[in-house]
Design a protein around this motif. Structure first.
Motif, PDB file in Angstrom:
ATOM      1  N   MET A 249      38.286  48.659  60.726  1.00  0.00           N
ATOM      2  CA  MET A 249      36.545  49.804  59.636  1.00  0.00           C
ATOM      3  C   MET A 249      35.916  50.283  61.063  1.00  0.00           C
ATOM      4  O   MET A 249      35.200  49.334  61.415  1.00  0.00           O
ATOM      5  CB  MET A 249      36.131  47.951  58.771  1.00  0.00           C
ATOM      6  N   ILE A 250      35.846  51.332  60.279  1.00  0.00           N
ATOM      7  CA  ILE A 250      34.968  52.099  61.350  1.00  0.00           C
ATOM      8  C   ILE A 250      33.419  52.058  61.368  1.00  0.00           C
ATOM      9  O   ILE A 250      32.700  51.870  62.279  1.00  0.00           O
ATOM     10  CB  ILE A 250      35.321  53.794  61.008  1.00  0.00           C
ATOM     11  N   ARG A 251      33.290  50.300  60.310  1.00  0.00           N
ATOM     12  CA  ARG A 251      31.775  50.480  60.316  1.00  0.00           C
ATOM     13  C   ARG A 251      31.302  49.523  60.856  1.00  0.00           C
ATOM     14  O   ARG A 251      30.003  49.060  61.332  1.00  0.00           O
ATOM     15  CB  ARG A 251      31.150  50.548  59.049  1.00  0.00           C
ATOM     16  N   GLY A 252      32.554  49.001  61.797  1.00  0.00           N
ATOM     17  CA  GLY A 252      32.164  47.869  62.559  1.00  0.00           C
ATOM     18  C   GLY A 252      31.510  45.798  61.515  1.00  0.00           C
ATOM     19  O   GLY A 252      32.676  46.292  60.096  1.00  0.00           O
ATOM     20  N   ASN A 253      31.235  45.445  61.827  1.00  0.00           N
ATOM     21  CA  ASN A 253      31.678  43.629  61.742  1.00  0.00           C
ATOM     22  C   ASN A 253      30.247  43.951  60.105  1.00  0.00           C
ATOM     23  O   ASN A 253      29.575  44.003  59.873  1.00  0.00           O
ATOM     24  CB  ASN A 253      30.392  42.967  62.458  1.00  0.00           C
ATOM     25  N   PRO A 254      31.277  43.419  59.342  1.00  0.00           N
ATOM     26  CA  PRO A 254      30.435  42.912  57.955  1.00  0.00           C
ATOM     27  C   PRO A 254      29.682  41.846  58.857  1.00  0.00           C
ATOM     28  O   PRO A 254      29.290  41.304  59.426  1.00  0.00           O
ATOM     29  CB  PRO A 254      31.643  42.280  57.278  1.00  0.00           C
ATOM     30  N   ASN A 255      28.586  41.427  56.690  1.00  0.00           N
ATOM     31  CA  ASN A 255      27.134  41.014  57.808  1.00  0.00           C
ATOM     32  C   ASN A 255      27.651  39.276  57.554  1.00  0.00           C
ATOM     33  O   ASN A 255      26.969  38.358  56.802  1.00  0.00           O
ATOM     34  CB  ASN A 255      26.143  41.182  56.346  1.00  0.00           C
ATOM     35  N   GLY A 256      28.786  39.482  57.347  1.00  0.00           N
ATOM     36  CA  GLY A 256      29.478  38.638  56.434  1.00  0.00           C
ATOM     37  C   GLY A 256      30.406  38.209  54.919  1.00  0.00           C
ATOM     38  O   GLY A 256      30.122  39.045  54.346  1.00  0.00           O
ATOM     39  N   LEU A 257      31.239  37.366  55.211  1.00  0.00           N
ATOM     40  CA  LEU A 257      32.046  36.974  53.323  1.00  0.00           C
ATOM     41  C   LEU A 257      31.780  36.015  52.548  1.00  0.00           C
ATOM     42  O   LEU A 257      32.317  35.915  51.839  1.00  0.00           O
ATOM     43  CB  LEU A 257      32.989  36.781  53.865  1.00  0.00           C
ATOM     44  N   ASP A 258      30.024  35.537  53.098  1.00  0.00           N
ATOM     45  CA  ASP A 258      29.550  34.695  51.268  1.00  0.00           C
ATOM     46  C   ASP A 258      29.042  36.033  50.313  1.00  0.00           C
ATOM     47  O   ASP A 258      28.616  37.218  50.875  1.00  0.00           O
ATOM     48  CB  ASP A 258      28.506  34.497  51.626  1.00  0.00           C
ATOM     49  N   PRO A 259      29.539  36.186  48.598  1.00  0.00           N
ATOM     50  CA  PRO A 259      30.280  36.923  48.336  1.00  0.00           C
ATOM     51  C   PRO A 259      28.389  37.183  47.862  1.00  0.00           C
ATOM     52  O   PRO A 259      28.287  38.578  47.844  1.00  0.00           O
ATOM     53  CB  PRO A 259      30.902  36.222  46.802  1.00  0.00           C
ATOM     54  N   VAL A 260      27.429  36.063  48.343  1.00  0.00           N
ATOM     55  CA  VAL A 260      25.961  36.397  47.452  1.00  0.00           C
ATOM     56  C   VAL A 260      25.273  37.177  48.155  1.00  0.00           C
ATOM     57  O   VAL A 260      24.458  37.813  48.333  1.00  0.00           O
ATOM     58  CB  VAL A 260      25.472  35.033  47.143  1.00  0.00           C
TER      59      VAL A 260
ATOM     60  N   ASP B 226      33.308  41.655  66.298  1.00  0.00           N
ATOM     61  CA  ASP B 226      32.845  43.543  67.218  1.00  0.00           C
ATOM     62  C   ASP B 226      34.304  43.674  67.662  1.00  0.00           C
ATOM     63  O   ASP B 226      34.843  44.038  68.508  1.00  0.00           O
ATOM     64  CB  ASP B 226      31.850  42.734  67.849  1.00  0.00           C
ATOM     65  N   ILE B 227      35.409  42.751  67.122  1.00  0.00           N
ATOM     66  CA  ILE B 227      37.358  42.176  68.045  1.00  0.00           C
ATOM     67  C   ILE B 227      37.310  42.696  66.428  1.00  0.00           C
ATOM     68  O   ILE B 227      38.610  43.638  66.720  1.00  0.00           O
ATOM     69  CB  ILE B 227      37.219  41.576  68.576  1.00  0.00           C
ATOM     70  N   SER B 228      37.897  41.917  66.177  1.00  0.00           N
ATOM     71  CA  SER B 228      39.068  41.913  64.933  1.00  0.00           C
ATOM     72  C   SER B 228      38.772  40.384  63.778  1.00  0.00           C
ATOM     73  O   SER B 228      37.997  39.288  64.285  1.00  0.00           O
ATOM     74  CB  SER B 228      39.970  41.009  65.756  1.00  0.00           C
ATOM     75  N   MET B 229      39.370  40.529  62.855  1.00  0.00           N
ATOM     76  CA  MET B 229      39.176  38.969  61.473  1.00  0.00           C
ATOM     77  C   MET B 229      40.705  39.390  61.556  1.00  0.00           C
ATOM     78  O   MET B 229      41.372  39.931  60.769  1.00  0.00           O
ATOM     79  CB  MET B 229      38.288  39.654  60.650  1.00  0.00           C
TER      80      MET B 229
ATOM     81  N   LEU C  43      47.312  39.784  56.887  1.00  0.00           N
ATOM     82  CA  LEU C  43      45.998  41.166  57.841  1.00  0.00           C
ATOM     83  C   LEU C  43      45.434  40.512  59.495  1.00  0.00           C
ATOM     84  O   LEU C  43      44.706  39.776  59.569  1.00  0.00           O
ATOM     85  CB  LEU C  43      44.989  41.108  56.648  1.00  0.00           C
ATOM     86  N   VAL C  44      44.983  41.748  59.639  1.00  0.00           N
ATOM     87  CA  VAL C  44      44.639  41.903  61.114  1.00  0.00           C
ATOM     88  C   VAL C  44      43.118  43.595  61.080  1.00  0.00           C
ATOM     89  O   VAL C  44      43.652  44.257  60.619  1.00  0.00           O
ATOM     90  CB  VAL C  44      44.669  41.748  62.808  1.00  0.00           C
ATOM     91  N   PHE C  45      41.943  42.767  60.761  1.00  0.00           N
ATOM     92  CA  PHE C  45      40.734  43.984  60.745  1.00  0.00           C
ATOM     93  C   PHE C  45      40.584  44.099  62.351  1.00  0.00           C
ATOM     94  O   PHE C  45      39.908  43.066  62.383  1.00  0.00           O
ATOM     95  CB  PHE C  45      39.849  43.613  59.865  1.00  0.00           C
ATOM     96  N   THR C  46      40.204  44.935  62.580  1.00  0.00           N
ATOM     97  CA  THR C  46      39.334  45.730  63.698  1.00  0.00           C
ATOM     98  C   THR C  46      38.254  46.579  64.043  1.00  0.00           C
ATOM     99  O   THR C  46      38.321  46.455  62.887  1.00  0.00           O
ATOM    100  CB  THR C  46      40.326  46.223  64.893  1.00  0.00           C
ATOM    101  N   PHE C  47      37.269  46.360  64.262  1.00  0.00           N
ATOM    102  CA  PHE C  47      36.261  47.022  64.189  1.00  0.00           C
ATOM    103  C   PHE C  47      35.571  47.788  65.384  1.00  0.00           C
ATOM    104  O   PHE C  47      34.983  48.137  66.256  1.00  0.00           O
ATOM    105  CB  PHE C  47      34.977  45.773  64.552  1.00  0.00           C
ATOM    106  N   ILE C  48      36.866  48.807  65.581  1.00  0.00           N
ATOM    107  CA  ILE C  48      36.601  49.642  65.902  1.00  0.00           C
ATOM    108  C   ILE C  48      36.086  50.948  65.750  1.00  0.00           C
ATOM    109  O   ILE C  48      36.185  51.299  64.753  1.00  0.00           O
ATOM    110  CB  ILE C  48      37.687  50.710  67.087  1.00  0.00           C
TER     111      ILE C  48
END
Length: 571
Positions: free
Chosen positions: A41-52, A232-235, A259-264
């Motif tokens: 995910m080129i844009r980096g970390n999400p702000n979280g995975l709480d849907p709201v 900043d590394i992975s999810m 699944l492995v999401f990285t944040f390069i």
């Protein structure tokens, strides 16, 4: 007995450098189970995975793996059932009755007794939608219910006043498999809203157990279960063994083991990792290399990238510059218009972005992807330096004299960085104004924009659903909060135009599609003329996939739908 296909591969795992043995197990219909899908995910970390609190495509794409929603979209962006197996809408468009599946279970998690996930019911859907209206949950989705759902406004105000209300009159589970939603007025796109992250279904037990940390401990009914987040590394996610959905051959989904999401954040490094076989997809191709990778005329990959699968489609995505319309200097529409006339979009598309986008945004905010909505009827802005200078002088800043210092905020997305430099140069050359560019991390960027703390910022809007309304509502004054202390989403510019707002409202209540589209056109034209944002370009999606990836089509929203993705043996 299933045939077992053993495939031993040596893969370099990003960030850990160890070898992995992959076992693929054959399934019905010629498909395979097994494998780890690696995606960056080129844009980096999400702000979280709480849907709201999800307010970005980045977080929404990851959340798709964890949560089911009331409805979803197929690969052509047509509406399909998900948690709701079917639904009815009343003739007046005010009542929705959803029939909820009875075979869905929440993920096994410590929030449940003995760690075993329980069956999901319509009451969980009610809880999740009510929570999306609760300011105490830090929700960014109240706008989707405000002035639309019966009792939503009263609930929101009561919660702001610290009252212990827990229900909304217009959102009621009448039994375990039935949910009714009552609207105050007909709102044609309402069904489509529920395919957004606000339609994700969460269990109350998880919210209560993890509290404010629920954003990093997501629990849903989706195809994959959350395992680990290394900021900043992975999810990492693993297969949900109790997932309800099956494919057309009767195979239980998903096929992938994990699944492995990285944040390069560097798109060139992402391309290298993909080319080296360490990623299964590469989405967002480096502009510098685009002409070496893609033959845009024939939509084919050039050697040596022709060993990969190239996918391409017009995107439901527009890039633009937002202005805070309630504070100087951008509270003056002539200043905003001057900036809009001073920018050469055609130059940006051709020379800065190497013709990778669909085209320059010479019309409105709605991209040219809807057959029944001709954006060419929306008057926009093209380069006109003389007019730009006249408007700036009219606003009291001849040749940029006495113009206040303005910081142009962006986030570290490679394309945006390149475009920002071009915009700064054009504003300096054509208006005599020196912009300061400041880059901040994406999650902070969104928060500051919504809180009204940025004056000018570069961003983009991915459609949450395939309807022009989803773009035009960014300019809807009805979505601006009364208090300056409240975050404003999705209308972060806080732009208001009473007449345009009235047209928006008429359009959203109109069931006749042709009439609705004409009202949208009038409303969008009126808002764009005030230039609350400067349109830059309309996007085209390109994605490279490894040759072993199957079942992963590219749609106009570039949704990351991995529950049907699978691998063939690698040569």
């Amino acid at each position: 007995m299933q045939h077992i296909l053993l495939l031993v591969l040596t893969l370099f795992l990003i960030g850990c450098g160890k070898e992995e043995t992959i076992t693929l197990t054959s399934a019905k219909g010629g498909k395979n189970y097994g494998g780890v899908f690696r995606i960056n995910m080129i844009r980096g970390n999400p702000n979280g995975l709480d849907p709201v609190i999800i307010n970005s495509k980045l977080a929404d794409d990851i959340a798709l793996q964890v949560y089911d929603r009331l409805i979803s979209f197929d690969s052509s962006l047509g509406v399909i059932p998900e948690a709701a197996s079917s639904w009815e809408i009343s003739e007046d468009g005010k009542e929705y009755v959803f029939h909820i599946r009875s075979d869905m279970r929440f993920h096994d998690n410590a929030c449940f007794p003995n760690g075993k996930g329980r069956k999901m019911t319509a009451k969980d859907v009610e809880y999740s939608l009510v929570r999306a209206c609760d300011p105490k949950s830090r929700t960014v989705h109240y706008w989707a219910f405000k002035d639309k759902v019966v009792g939503a406004n009263a609930f929101y105000d009561a919660r702001l006043a610290d009252k212990s209300v827990t229900t909304i009159d217009g959102i009621q589970a009448t039994d375990d498999t039935t949910l009714k939603i009552q609207l105050t007025r007909a709102y044609s796109p309402f069904l489509l809203l529920l395919a957004n992250s606000l339609g994700c279904i969460v269990p109350k037990e998880a919210v209560e157990k993890y509290g404010r940390d629920f954003f990093q401990n997501p629990v849903g009914t989706g195809p994959f279960m959350f395992v680990e987040w290394r900021p900043d590394i992975s999810m990492t996610f693993r297969k949900n063994p109790n997932y309800w959905q099956k494919d057309e051959s009767g195979n239980q989904l998903p096929y992938l083991d994990s699944l492995v999401f990285t944040f390069i954040k560097d798109d060139k490094l992402q391309l290298k990792e993909f080319s080296d076989g360490n990623l299964d997809e590469c989405f967002t191709l480096p502009t510098e290399f685009f002409e070496d990778i893609v033959d845009t005329k024939n939509k084919k990959a050039k050697a040596p990238y022709d060993q990969f699968q190239l996918q391409s489609t017009p995107a439901l995505l527009t890039w633009f510059i937002d202005y805070l319309c309630i504070k100087a200097p951008f509270d003056n529409p002539d200043v905003r218009r001057a900036f809009s006339y001073a920018i050469d979009r055609k130059n940006i598309v051709k020379y800065v972005l190497k013709d990778a986008p669909y085209g320059p945004a010479l019309h409105g905010i709605t991209p040219p992807v809807f057959k029944n909505y001709d954006i060419k009827q929306i008057p926009g802005f093209d380069l006109d330096i003389q007019k730009a200078r006249e408007l700036l002088a009219k606003a009291g800043y001849p040749n940029g004299k006495s113009f206040p210092k303005v910081t142009f905020h962006i986030y570290p997305e490679p394309r945006l960085v390149q475009v920002a430099e071009a915009v700064r140069s054009m504003i300096k050359s054509n208006l005599g104004i020196e912009l300061q560019i400041q880059t901040i991390q994406f999650s902070e960027f969104l928060q500051l924009a919504e809180e009204g703390k940025l004056a000018m910022w570069g961003t983009r809007w991915y459609g949450d659903y395939p309807d022009p309304e989803n773009y035009i509502n960014l300019l809807d004054g009805a979505l601006v909060p009364k208090s300056l202390n409240e975050p404003s989403y999705p209308n972060s510019t806080r732009y208001t135009n009473t007449e345009a707002t009235s047209l928006f409202a008429q359009a959203m209540a109109e069931n006749d599609e042709a009439k609705r589209m004409e009202l949208y056109r009038q409303a969008e034209s009126m808002a764009i003329a005030d230039a609350p944002a400067t349109m830059l370009f309309y996007e085209n999606h390109y994605r490279l996939l490894q040759p072993w990836v199957r079942g992963y089509p590219l749609d106009g929203l570039a949704r990351v739908v991995l529950k049907k993705a699978w691998f063939v043996a690698r040569k």
